[in-house]
Scaffold this motif. Structure first.
Motif, short mmCIF file in Angstrom:
data_model
loop_
_atom_site.label_atom_id
_atom_site.label_comp_id
_atom_site.label_asym_id
_atom_site.label_seq_id
_atom_site.Cartn_x
_atom_site.Cartn_y
_atom_site.Cartn_z
N UNK A 149 26.86 -19.91 23.98
CA UNK A 149 27.46 -21.24 23.96
C UNK A 149 28.10 -21.52 25.31
N UNK A 165 30.34 -24.10 27.59
CA UNK A 165 31.36 -25.12 27.32
C UNK A 165 31.95 -25.63 28.63
N UNK A 176 32.89 -30.34 25.79
CA UNK A 176 31.43 -30.25 25.66
C UNK A 176 31.00 -28.85 25.24
N UNK A 177 30.02 -28.80 24.35
CA UNK A 177 29.42 -27.50 24.03
C UNK A 177 27.91 -27.63 24.06
N UNK A 193 25.00 -25.17 22.63
CA UNK A 193 24.68 -23.93 21.92
C UNK A 193 23.22 -23.62 22.15
N UNK A 209 26.90 -31.12 22.22
CA UNK A 209 27.88 -32.04 21.63
C UNK A 209 28.98 -32.31 22.65
N UNK A 240 40.13 -19.11 29.33
CA UNK A 240 39.76 -20.22 28.44
C UNK A 240 39.11 -19.66 27.18
N UNK A 296 36.50 -28.10 17.96
CA UNK A 296 36.91 -28.52 19.31
C UNK A 296 38.33 -29.07 19.30
#
Lengths: 152, 133
Positions: free
Chosen positions: A89, A91, A99-100, A102, A113, B20, B107
């Protein structure tokens, strides 16, 4: 973090022992993609508290090569994390967007996404990364658009 | 449990890069049928929950992050006071949501936990670097 290129001596077991000569020393970005994918390549099955699939080494090498070849070097590098399903993933946090991406390492497809936390705007998309430049170009375009976004 | 109850989530070392934490830390793992385990900080200190979690050799945790019970309510994610296998165990119930909606909620929760101060990291000397939670 640095990368050192040169000629090394090995011990009797074939393990690196010392440098004979150093040709280049390069400062690496803390988010260097190849380095990070090399780190997660060492995860064994069960890495995530007893679950979590090991990551396919060929898929990881291919992903590192694709990033080098197709990802726009002007864009911010992602943070990269293994997934329990044996994928990666990626990010980013860009101007209030989370934002990701995958990535399925075997199918070389990705689910994207982007969520803008303040406005609740959300964009979902799929990428067929195995197609190379056209699909990576779409991903680059999506990131560039958010870098230029001004949603309050 | 009150709206102000902090819920503690263990953070796997691979879910942390350059300070992070991935939003995956706040979505349920595949085997857990939509349930994300957390501990009720009204009942146990962060350092103790980390110590108990990492006593099991299969588990790894770099520390904990915290979200408020009311933040889960705002995301329409029920908090279940499970009480099993130990009294303070709770879970966030994502079972009513589809994958993309779970991603969105993860998220938001991850962002809230990060805004609260990020990970409370374990340290071999003191148990925890900060004792704020």
């Amino acid at each position: 973090m640095i990368a050192v290129q040169g000629i090394i001596k090995r011990d009797r077991s074939g393990r690196p022992k010392s440098f004979e000569s150093v040709e280049h020393i390069t400062q690496l970005d803390p988010l260097d993609v190849e380095t990070r994918l090399g780190e997660v390549a060492g995860l064994k099955s069960g890495w995530l508290n007893g679950e979590g699939l090991a990551l396919d080494p060929v898929g990881l090498r291919t992903l590192a090569e694709d990033f080098e070849r197709f990802f726009d070097a002007e864009l911010p590098l992602p943070h990269l994390y293994p997934t329990a399903e044996g994928g990666i993933q990626a990010e980013w946090t860009i101007l209030g967007w989370e934002l990701s991406l995958e990535i399925d390492l075997k199918a070389r497809t990705a689910t994207y996404q982007a969520l803008h936390l303040a406005s609740d705007t959300c964009e979902d998309s799929e990428f067929e990364l195995w197609k190379g430049e056209p699909e990576w170009g779409r991903l680059n375009d999506a990131l560039r658009k958010l870098e230029g976004s001004k949603i309050a | 449990m009150t709206a102000g109850t902090l819920l503690l989530r263990q953070i796997h070392p691979s879910f942390l890069q350059e300070g992070r934490v991935t939003s995956q830390a706040f979505r349920p793992p595949p085997k857990d049928q939509g349930q994300l385990s957390v501990d009720n900080a009204d009942r146990i200190a962060a350092s103790l929950t980390w110590q108990r979690f990492t006593r099991d050799a299969r588990n790894s945790s770099d520390g904990v992050m915290a979200i408020l019970s009311e933040e889960c309510d705002m995301q329409q994610v029920p908090v279940v006071e499970h009480g099993t296998p130990y009294l303070e165990h709770c879970y966030l119930d994502f079972s009513a949501f589809k994958k993309k909606e779970i991603e969105r909620k993860a998220k938001r929760l991850s962002s809230l936990a990060t805004a609260r101060g990020g990970i409370l990291q374990a340290s071999s000397d003191t148990g925890f670097d900060r004792q704020a939670i």
